[in-house]
Motif scaffolding. Structure first.
Motif, PDB file in Angstrom:
ATOM      1  N   TYR A 140       0.833  -1.195   0.000  1.00 27.95           N
ATOM      2  CA  TYR A 140       0.000   0.000   0.000  1.00 27.95           C
ATOM      3  C   TYR A 140       0.870   1.248   0.000  1.00 27.95           C
ATOM      4  O   TYR A 140       1.988   1.260   0.518  1.00 27.95           O
ATOM      5  N   LEU A 142       1.384   5.767   0.108  1.00 29.04           N
ATOM      6  CA  LEU A 142       1.557   6.767   1.162  1.00 29.04           C
ATOM      7  C   LEU A 142       0.270   7.054   1.908  1.00 29.04           C
ATOM      8  O   LEU A 142       0.287   7.361   3.103  1.00 29.04           O
ATOM      9  N   ASN A 143      -0.863   6.996   1.200  1.00 29.11           N
ATOM     10  CA  ASN A 143      -2.153   7.300   1.817  1.00 29.11           C
ATOM     11  C   ASN A 143      -3.003   6.050   2.014  1.00 29.11           C
ATOM     12  O   ASN A 143      -4.220   6.135   2.151  1.00 29.11           O
ATOM     13  N   GLY A 144      -2.375   4.910   1.977  1.00 26.22           N
ATOM     14  CA  GLY A 144      -3.093   3.660   2.187  1.00 26.22           C
ATOM     15  C   GLY A 144      -3.723   3.088   0.938  1.00 26.22           C
ATOM     16  O   GLY A 144      -4.472   2.110   1.018  1.00 26.22           O
ATOM     17  N   GLU A 145      -3.416   3.661  -0.225  1.00 22.73           N
ATOM     18  CA  GLU A 145      -3.990   3.146  -1.467  1.00 22.73           C
ATOM     19  C   GLU A 145      -3.279   1.861  -1.895  1.00 22.73           C
ATOM     20  O   GLU A 145      -2.083   1.700  -1.674  1.00 22.73           O
ATOM     21  N   VAL A 177       8.274   6.032   3.286  1.00 26.13           N
ATOM     22  CA  VAL A 177       8.400   7.316   3.975  1.00 26.13           C
ATOM     23  C   VAL A 177       9.601   7.225   4.904  1.00 26.13           C
ATOM     24  O   VAL A 177       9.820   6.193   5.551  1.00 26.13           O
ATOM     25  N   GLU A 252      -4.437   3.717  10.784  1.00 34.44           N
ATOM     26  CA  GLU A 252      -3.084   4.248  10.918  1.00 34.44           C
ATOM     27  C   GLU A 252      -2.354   4.233   9.582  1.00 34.44           C
ATOM     28  O   GLU A 252      -2.440   3.266   8.826  1.00 34.44           O
ATOM     29  N   LEU A 253      -1.588   5.304   9.318  1.00 40.36           N
ATOM     30  CA  LEU A 253      -0.693   5.356   8.171  1.00 40.36           C
ATOM     31  C   LEU A 253       0.744   5.446   8.687  1.00 40.36           C
ATOM     32  O   LEU A 253       0.996   5.214   9.872  1.00 40.36           O
ATOM     33  N   HIS A 254       1.666   5.805   7.819  1.00 37.04           N
ATOM     34  CA  HIS A 254       3.087   5.768   8.159  1.00 37.04           C
ATOM     35  C   HIS A 254       3.415   6.556   9.436  1.00 37.04           C
ATOM     36  O   HIS A 254       3.983   6.014  10.392  1.00 37.04           O
ATOM     37  N   GLU A 255       3.060   7.847   9.452  1.00 36.53           N
ATOM     38  CA  GLU A 255       3.523   8.687  10.558  1.00 36.53           C
ATOM     39  C   GLU A 255       2.871   8.315  11.880  1.00 36.53           C
ATOM     40  O   GLU A 255       3.556   8.208  12.908  1.00 36.53           O
ATOM     41  N   SER A 256       1.563   8.119  11.871  1.00 33.53           N
ATOM     42  CA  SER A 256       0.883   7.821  13.139  1.00 33.53           C
ATOM     43  C   SER A 256       1.359   6.496  13.718  1.00 33.53           C
ATOM     44  O   SER A 256       1.551   6.361  14.933  1.00 33.53           O
ATOM     45  N   SER A 274      11.898  14.810   3.711  1.00 39.00           N
ATOM     46  CA  SER A 274      11.358  14.930   2.353  1.00 39.00           C
ATOM     47  C   SER A 274      12.354  14.398   1.329  1.00 39.00           C
ATOM     48  O   SER A 274      13.556  14.341   1.576  1.00 39.00           O
TER      49      SER A 274
END
Length: 274
Positions: A140, A142-145, A177, A252-256, A274
């Motif tokens: 998946y 960056l945004n869970g796609e 990320v 949850e995604l990468h940062e969280s 970045s």
């Protein structure tokens, strides 16, 4: 039989009633019936009965005897000669008869126990109706796609020579990320994260049809790779970790997910790169 034989140690919650040892463990729940010969610490025989997390061990007279054999060391120069002129020693191995089922694995005890595949008389079988078979590995963004899914062909890497390369190419192409954090000792380290998901279905072989009646197991995880060793074992002979995976919470995604990981492991989250 000595009184010492009654004080058998089995678990952390043992209770003794004469020749009986009783134990309860909510996490270890085998179904077992095993008759064993004497051990060095416990003379006589014992019968172990286990079910539903409860175990009862009954101390018995010497119904069966341990296996006794002579290990010949006459061809070894370093072996000491015994008074009778022989070189070697007497090997005493416990015998056991019965069976034990735990977490879908069946052990059948047919005699001598040696922990050596050439001489041990224990057989083991995975029960296919209790197994969970892996069916897919998904990636998946960056945004869970959804990025890609690799179905499990059921073949090993040896049986499917191109499998490892296909998986690695897709994993390398999946967006990642990068984060910086300070380890517990203040060292600044970079972490690279990737989101993956794996799925398992109940039943294997002829019992794959059981998946019609069970919900699949799905685990979405954050794969983390560090630029240096982390953890309190780093720098020691045991070594720290340079990468592993953690299960993510819903949404949850990468940062969280990585922030939560840092908070749970005495690490200070700095921010994304970045």
């Amino acid at each position: 039989m000595s009184r010492h034989a009654y004080r058998r140690r089995w678990g952390d919650n043992d209770r003794h009633f004469g020749p009986l040892t009783y134990a309860y463990d909510a996490r270890y729940r085998p179904f077992s019936v095993v008759l064993s010969s004497a051990e060095e610490e416990y003379p006589g025989c014992n019968l172990r009965l286990s079910a539903f997390g409860r175990t009862v061990i009954v101390e018995l007279p010497e119904i069966i005897k341990p296996h006794v054999s002579w290990v010949d060391l006459s061809d070894r120069e370093w072996a000491k000669q015994m008074p009778d002129g022989r070189k070697g020693y007497t090997q005493v191995d416990r015998r056991a008869y019965g069976f034990s089922i735990s977490d879908g694995f069946l052990q059948v005890f047919c005699g001598r126990l040696t922990m050596d595949s050439d001489t041990d008389r224990t057989k083991g079988y995975f029960l296919p109706w209790t197994q969970w078979r892996h069916v897919r590995r998904s990636f998946y963004g960056l945004n869970g796609e959804h990025v890609a899914t690799l179905p499990d062909t059921g073949k090993s890497y040896l049986g499917d020579p191109g499998r490892f390369q296909r998986e690695q190419e897709i994993a390398d192409a999946t967006p990642t990320v990068a984060f910086e954090f300070d380890d517990f000792d203040g060292e600044r380290i970079t972490a690279i994260t990737r989101i993956e998901e794996r799925e398992w279905h109940r039943g294997d072989g002829r019992f794959k049809w059981l998946s019609w009646f069970y919900q699949p197991k799905i685990d979405r995880s954050l794969d983390i790779r560090f630029s240096a060793e982390t953890g309190k074992r780093k720098g020691s002979w045991k070594g720290g970790t340079i990468g592993h995976s953690i299960s993510t919470l819903p949404g949850e995604l990468h940062e969280s997910a990585f922030r939560r990981y840092c908070a749970e492991n005495q690490m200070t989250f700095i921010g994304g790169i970045s």
